[in-house]
Design a protein around this motif. Structure first.
Motif, PDB file in Angstrom:
ATOM      1  N   ALA A 240      25.592  21.511  45.448  1.00  0.00           N
ATOM      2  CA  ALA A 240      25.763  21.239  44.140  1.00  0.00           C
ATOM      3  C   ALA A 240      26.948  21.564  43.106  1.00  0.00           C
ATOM      4  O   ALA A 240      26.973  23.163  42.998  1.00  0.00           O
ATOM      5  CB  ALA A 240      24.494  21.434  42.418  1.00  0.00           C
ATOM      6  N   LEU A 241      27.375  20.832  42.256  1.00  0.00           N
ATOM      7  CA  LEU A 241      29.066  20.979  42.020  1.00  0.00           C
ATOM      8  C   LEU A 241      29.200  20.509  40.184  1.00  0.00           C
ATOM      9  O   LEU A 241      28.825  19.219  40.078  1.00  0.00           O
ATOM     10  CB  LEU A 241      30.000  19.392  42.389  1.00  0.00           C
ATOM     11  CG  LEU A 241      31.313  19.886  42.158  1.00  0.00           C
ATOM     12  CD1 LEU A 241      31.866  21.157  42.799  1.00  0.00           C
ATOM     13  CD2 LEU A 241      32.699  18.907  42.816  1.00  0.00           C
ATOM     14  N   VAL A 242      28.613  21.027  39.354  1.00  0.00           N
ATOM     15  CA  VAL A 242      28.923  21.432  38.419  1.00  0.00           C
ATOM     16  C   VAL A 242      29.893  21.279  37.843  1.00  0.00           C
ATOM     17  O   VAL A 242      30.917  21.907  37.890  1.00  0.00           O
ATOM     18  CB  VAL A 242      28.055  22.780  37.793  1.00  0.00           C
ATOM     19  CG1 VAL A 242      27.991  22.904  35.961  1.00  0.00           C
ATOM     20  CG2 VAL A 242      26.461  22.963  37.792  1.00  0.00           C
ATOM     21  N   ASP A 243      30.240  20.299  36.685  1.00  0.00           N
ATOM     22  CA  ASP A 243      31.530  19.865  36.120  1.00  0.00           C
ATOM     23  C   ASP A 243      31.372  20.986  34.463  1.00  0.00           C
ATOM     24  O   ASP A 243      30.368  21.385  33.960  1.00  0.00           O
ATOM     25  CB  ASP A 243      30.841  18.700  35.118  1.00  0.00           C
ATOM     26  CG  ASP A 243      32.263  18.532  34.879  1.00  0.00           C
ATOM     27  OD1 ASP A 243      32.024  17.318  34.079  1.00  0.00           O
ATOM     28  OD2 ASP A 243      33.446  19.101  34.159  1.00  0.00           O
ATOM     29  N   ALA A 244      32.084  22.346  34.839  1.00  0.00           N
ATOM     30  CA  ALA A 244      32.754  23.346  34.338  1.00  0.00           C
ATOM     31  C   ALA A 244      32.463  22.756  32.593  1.00  0.00           C
ATOM     32  O   ALA A 244      33.035  23.734  31.788  1.00  0.00           O
ATOM     33  CB  ALA A 244      33.536  24.151  34.435  1.00  0.00           C
ATOM     34  N   GLN A 245      33.123  21.088  32.186  1.00  0.00           N
ATOM     35  CA  GLN A 245      33.397  20.725  30.813  1.00  0.00           C
ATOM     36  C   GLN A 245      32.758  21.157  29.999  1.00  0.00           C
ATOM     37  O   GLN A 245      32.553  21.200  28.476  1.00  0.00           O
ATOM     38  CB  GLN A 245      33.273  19.451  30.930  1.00  0.00           C
ATOM     39  CG  GLN A 245      34.353  18.906  29.301  1.00  0.00           C
ATOM     40  CD  GLN A 245      35.147  19.522  29.393  1.00  0.00           C
ATOM     41  OE1 GLN A 245      36.499  19.443  30.006  1.00  0.00           O
ATOM     42  NE2 GLN A 245      35.504  19.738  27.828  1.00  0.00           N
ATOM     43  N   TYR A 246      30.861  21.294  30.650  1.00  0.00           N
ATOM     44  CA  TYR A 246      29.540  21.734  29.364  1.00  0.00           C
ATOM     45  C   TYR A 246      29.694  23.383  29.445  1.00  0.00           C
ATOM     46  O   TYR A 246      29.234  23.528  27.831  1.00  0.00           O
ATOM     47  CB  TYR A 246      28.730  20.982  30.289  1.00  0.00           C
ATOM     48  CG  TYR A 246      28.217  20.098  30.406  1.00  0.00           C
ATOM     49  CD1 TYR A 246      27.768  19.015  29.469  1.00  0.00           C
ATOM     50  CD2 TYR A 246      28.883  18.872  32.199  1.00  0.00           C
ATOM     51  CE1 TYR A 246      28.023  17.700  29.651  1.00  0.00           C
ATOM     52  CE2 TYR A 246      28.515  17.882  32.148  1.00  0.00           C
ATOM     53  CZ  TYR A 246      28.130  16.994  31.346  1.00  0.00           C
ATOM     54  OH  TYR A 246      27.530  15.464  30.083  1.00  0.00           O
ATOM     55  N   LEU A 247      30.509  24.106  30.438  1.00  0.00           N
ATOM     56  CA  LEU A 247      30.426  25.452  29.827  1.00  0.00           C
ATOM     57  C   LEU A 247      31.922  25.755  29.414  1.00  0.00           C
ATOM     58  O   LEU A 247      31.277  26.553  27.728  1.00  0.00           O
ATOM     59  CB  LEU A 247      31.099  26.183  31.305  1.00  0.00           C
ATOM     60  CG  LEU A 247      29.441  25.891  32.479  1.00  0.00           C
ATOM     61  CD1 LEU A 247      30.645  26.647  33.895  1.00  0.00           C
ATOM     62  CD2 LEU A 247      28.217  27.263  32.039  1.00  0.00           C
ATOM     63  N   LEU A 248      32.917  25.236  29.396  1.00  0.00           N
ATOM     64  CA  LEU A 248      34.032  25.492  28.477  1.00  0.00           C
ATOM     65  C   LEU A 248      34.044  24.488  26.294  1.00  0.00           C
ATOM     66  O   LEU A 248      34.103  25.749  25.930  1.00  0.00           O
ATOM     67  CB  LEU A 248      35.173  24.635  28.536  1.00  0.00           C
ATOM     68  CG  LEU A 248      35.702  24.968  29.817  1.00  0.00           C
ATOM     69  CD1 LEU A 248      36.702  23.657  30.308  1.00  0.00           C
ATOM     70  CD2 LEU A 248      36.582  25.887  29.417  1.00  0.00           C
ATOM     71  N   ASP A 249      32.579  23.534  26.518  1.00  0.00           N
ATOM     72  CA  ASP A 249      32.554  23.321  25.110  1.00  0.00           C
ATOM     73  C   ASP A 249      31.848  24.433  24.329  1.00  0.00           C
ATOM     74  O   ASP A 249      31.923  24.449  23.457  1.00  0.00           O
ATOM     75  CB  ASP A 249      31.656  21.774  25.598  1.00  0.00           C
ATOM     76  CG  ASP A 249      31.918  21.047  25.533  1.00  0.00           C
ATOM     77  OD1 ASP A 249      33.615  20.630  25.749  1.00  0.00           O
ATOM     78  OD2 ASP A 249      31.844  19.552  26.394  1.00  0.00           O
ATOM     79  N   PHE A 250      30.693  24.755  25.277  1.00  0.00           N
ATOM     80  CA  PHE A 250      29.456  25.800  24.688  1.00  0.00           C
ATOM     81  C   PHE A 250      30.625  27.280  24.298  1.00  0.00           C
ATOM     82  O   PHE A 250      30.245  27.667  23.331  1.00  0.00           O
ATOM     83  CB  PHE A 250      28.938  26.639  25.909  1.00  0.00           C
ATOM     84  CG  PHE A 250      28.045  27.871  25.264  1.00  0.00           C
ATOM     85  CD1 PHE A 250      27.669  28.841  25.420  1.00  0.00           C
ATOM     86  CD2 PHE A 250      26.754  27.072  24.237  1.00  0.00           C
ATOM     87  CE1 PHE A 250      26.988  29.631  24.496  1.00  0.00           C
ATOM     88  CE2 PHE A 250      25.692  27.862  23.778  1.00  0.00           C
ATOM     89  CZ  PHE A 250      26.011  28.562  23.942  1.00  0.00           C
ATOM     90  N   MET A 251      31.257  27.679  25.115  1.00  0.00           N
ATOM     91  CA  MET A 251      32.399  28.451  25.396  1.00  0.00           C
ATOM     92  C   MET A 251      33.168  28.031  23.768  1.00  0.00           C
ATOM     93  O   MET A 251      33.684  29.512  22.395  1.00  0.00           O
ATOM     94  CB  MET A 251      33.657  29.227  26.202  1.00  0.00           C
ATOM     95  CG  MET A 251      32.488  28.800  27.637  1.00  0.00           C
ATOM     96  SD  MET A 251      33.199  29.414  29.417  1.00  0.00           S
ATOM     97  CE  MET A 251      34.714  29.655  29.028  1.00  0.00           C
ATOM     98  N   ARG A 252      33.568  27.740  23.494  1.00  0.00           N
ATOM     99  CA  ARG A 252      34.801  27.154  22.806  1.00  0.00           C
ATOM    100  C   ARG A 252      33.786  26.454  20.805  1.00  0.00           C
ATOM    101  O   ARG A 252      34.099  27.244  19.997  1.00  0.00           O
ATOM    102  CB  ARG A 252      35.329  25.501  22.431  1.00  0.00           C
ATOM    103  CG  ARG A 252      36.577  25.829  23.259  1.00  0.00           C
ATOM    104  CD  ARG A 252      37.153  24.330  23.137  1.00  0.00           C
ATOM    105  NE  ARG A 252      37.918  24.005  24.464  1.00  0.00           N
ATOM    106  CZ  ARG A 252      38.542  23.030  25.431  1.00  0.00           C
ATOM    107  NH1 ARG A 252      36.634  23.005  26.121  1.00  0.00           N
ATOM    108  NH2 ARG A 252      39.073  22.903  26.556  1.00  0.00           N
ATOM    109  N   ALA A 253      33.065  26.807  21.337  1.00  0.00           N
ATOM    110  CA  ALA A 253      31.872  26.446  20.337  1.00  0.00           C
ATOM    111  C   ALA A 253      31.247  28.037  19.768  1.00  0.00           C
ATOM    112  O   ALA A 253      31.503  28.290  18.255  1.00  0.00           O
ATOM    113  CB  ALA A 253      30.023  26.283  20.304  1.00  0.00           C
ATOM    114  N   VAL A 254      31.223  29.492  20.944  1.00  0.00           N
ATOM    115  CA  VAL A 254      31.155  30.157  19.947  1.00  0.00           C
ATOM    116  C   VAL A 254      32.158  31.417  20.132  1.00  0.00           C
ATOM    117  O   VAL A 254      31.994  32.274  19.032  1.00  0.00           O
ATOM    118  CB  VAL A 254      29.437  31.712  21.022  1.00  0.00           C
ATOM    119  CG1 VAL A 254      28.550  30.367  20.710  1.00  0.00           C
ATOM    120  CG2 VAL A 254      30.648  31.647  22.163  1.00  0.00           C
ATOM    121  N   GLY A 255      33.242  30.899  20.484  1.00  0.00           N
ATOM    122  CA  GLY A 255      34.602  32.288  20.580  1.00  0.00           C
ATOM    123  C   GLY A 255      35.648  31.754  19.439  1.00  0.00           C
ATOM    124  O   GLY A 255      36.398  32.222  19.544  1.00  0.00           O
TER     125      GLY A 255
END
Length: 540
Positions: free
Chosen positions: A163-178
């Motif tokens: 399964a290949l997960v698109d890291a954009q969903y991780l980046l969006d959350f990282m930006r929201a909290v950082g």
């Protein structure tokens, strides 16, 4: 004699000067140390939220890999559509597929197109390829500049799945909290590519340095680093110094202690949420729920919103995650109940109006939960609403017997219970028979599958049929098109919620909506041109 008096006077001034300056300087020093510790705590909180989000995505990815392994020894032309359907269930996945060694046999993105794992991820792999692999990569064949995360598992015989997960969903959350704290947040799966959010400028300050906090998941090889910039430390130092500089000697110690505590509170999510509650920065939006049988609205779901004094809106997934991490979710939910009780007093609603309220697992398991709900029910009793507690599947897993007892007690008092976002958690189907429930709310991810290319919705149909057999009422979330509405209606879904009918709105707008639009026929009911295309329901 005069010289002695002058000397004594000078010594007195020196003692007064030391007595005034020393406590002040010591106070500033200790406050700086405390500021560093508080900043550290904020970094830890941010890192824990990122790790928790990454672990949740990893859980879903490994579950997908396990499901894909049922297609071992199957030809792509016979299982390709099933793999494409699985890949569309959760938006995180860029592609999923089955493999034989390094060769990708069938994938949701490329179907029968030949290729290898190396070609797909553009990243060197260890040889021989391990039986289980988790790694972040800088890009893939279809999106070479967008990071992704590979979850791969193979059997000793060579058959495998990924399964290949698109890291954009991780980046969006990282930006929201950082980004609100000017942090640089970095996330790395195993020894793979480092996914970065935010930028830290270099600074050669002799007094301040960038502060880096590193943390790792206890469940997966996931590493997170949160970097706080020099400017943040310097601003904290300068603020404290200017605050205490004009203060008198004796009061400086007390003022330093108060300011230290103030600074500590100021930099934590916990106190930020507490101040937001006290200053009424939170409000409630209400999204109407449409009753298919009545042809009009039957209730609404209460959705908490946070707007800071500067006008900035805080994302709900960010402040709710922060409240859970900081132990503030119960006071926040109690505040939500207060706001709803104040709003509902002015509503022109008939009795039995359904009011959905989201309840966190921590609150559900707390001794105060039942009394909180009873107090709220008493406050709104003059409107005679039907209170619907919306729980996540995770809420039912921990302390199951105690939770079941609380829910049964409240249901006897007229409270109804719904499972929110059903199908996205790890809840066993046996819990649907263990707990006394009234509704299942189908997650929007399954609703979106109605308009998939294949036009098949086996998971959605299974959930609907299961609900019918258990005599549970069904609500479809995130309904946005007439096609979705007609499909759900024809399959016996009694309630819908989504932008097709009404968007979330503030209290004043909701009151006007109920008076005007809420009493009118829903315009999408007249769009009957697509109804003939909707498959007829299977008898439950």
């Amino acid at each position: 004699m005069v010289a002695s008096i002058r000397k004594t006077r000078d010594r007195g001034w020196l003692v007064l000067l030391v007595a005034g300056l020393l406590p002040l300087l010591l106070g500033i020093f200790f406050t700086f140390v405390e500021a560093q510790q508080t900043s550290r705590h904020q970094q830890i909180s941010t890192a824990m939220m990122v790790i928790k989000h990454a672990e949740n995505i990893s859980d879903q990815a490994w579950n997908m890999v396990n499901q894909l392994q049922q297609y071992d020894h199957h030809a792509c032309n016979s299982v390709g559509k099933d793999i494409q359907r699985l890949g569309s269930i959760v938006s995180y996945f860029r592609s999923v597929g089955i493999t034989e060694g390094n060769v990708v046999l069938c994938s949701s993105a490329f179907g029968l197109a030949p290729g290898t794992i190396n070609e797909m991820i553009h990243y060197p792999l260890d040889y021989p390829i391990p039986l289980k692999m988790l790694r972040s990569v800088p890009g893939t064949a279809g999106a070479p500049t967008r990071p992704a995360v590979l979850f791969y598992r193979q059997k000793p015989e060579g058959e495998g799945a990924y399964a290949l997960v698109d890291a954009q969903y991780l980046l969006d959350f990282m930006r929201a909290v950082g980004d609100p704290h000017a942090y640089q947040v970095s996330l790395q799966f195993n020894d793979g590519f480092r996914i970065d959010s935010g930028n830290i400028e270099t600074d050669d300050s002799p007094l301040f340095n960038n502060v880096i906090y590193r943390a790792s998941s206890q469940r997966y090889p996931i590493n997170v680093s949160v970097t706080s910039p020099v400017s943040k430390a310097f601003k904290a130092w300068r603020q404290v110094f200017l605050t205490f500089l004009p203060m008198a000697a004796i009061l400086s110690l007390l003022s330093v202690g108060l300011a230290s505590n103030w600074l500590k509170r100021r930099m934590s999510y916990q106190d930020e949420i507490r101040r937001a509650i006290a200053s009424r920065q939170f409000s409630v939006n209400y999204q109407p729920v449409y009753d298919v049988s009545l042809g009009s609205y039957a209730g609404a779901e209460a959705l908490l919103r946070w707007q800071r004094p500067d006008g900035e809106w805080v994302r709900p997934d960010v402040f709710i995650a922060a409240a859970e991490a900081e132990g503030m979710i119960i006071p926040l939910t109690q505040h939500l109940l207060e706001l709803i009780a104040r709003d509902i007093a002015s509503w022109p609603v008939a009795p039995k109006f359904h009011l959905g309220i989201n309840v966190a697992a921590e609150h559900l398991q707390h001794p105060c939960f039942v009394n909180d709900i009873r107090r709220f029910a008493a406050r709104v009793a003059d409107k005679s609403p039907v209170i619907v507690l919306e729980l996540t599947e995770r809420s039912l897993i921990s302390e199951g017997e105690q939770v079941a007892g609380k829910l049964a007690m409240l249901r006897r008092e007229g409270i109804e219970v719904a499972i929110d976002d059903f199908g996205t958690g790890n809840c066993s189907l046996s819990y649907l028979q263990t707990f006394e429930l009234d509704y299942l709310k189908i997650d929007r991810g399954f609703i979106n599958s109605i308009e998939s290319i294949a036009g098949e919705t086996p998971v959605l149909d299974a959930i609907i049929n299961l609900s019918h057999k258990l005599a549970l009422r069904i609500l479809g979330e995130g309904v946005e098109t007439p096609l979705q509405y007609n499909y759900l209606r024809n399959h016996g879904v009694g309630y819908i919620q989504g932008y097709l009918y009404a968007r979330p709105m503030d209290n004043d707008t909701f009151i006007r909506w109920m008076h005007d639009e809420g009493r009118q026929p829903a315009d999408f009911l007249w769009r009957t041109d697509i109804c003939a295309k909707i498959p007829q329901p299977i008898n439950p």
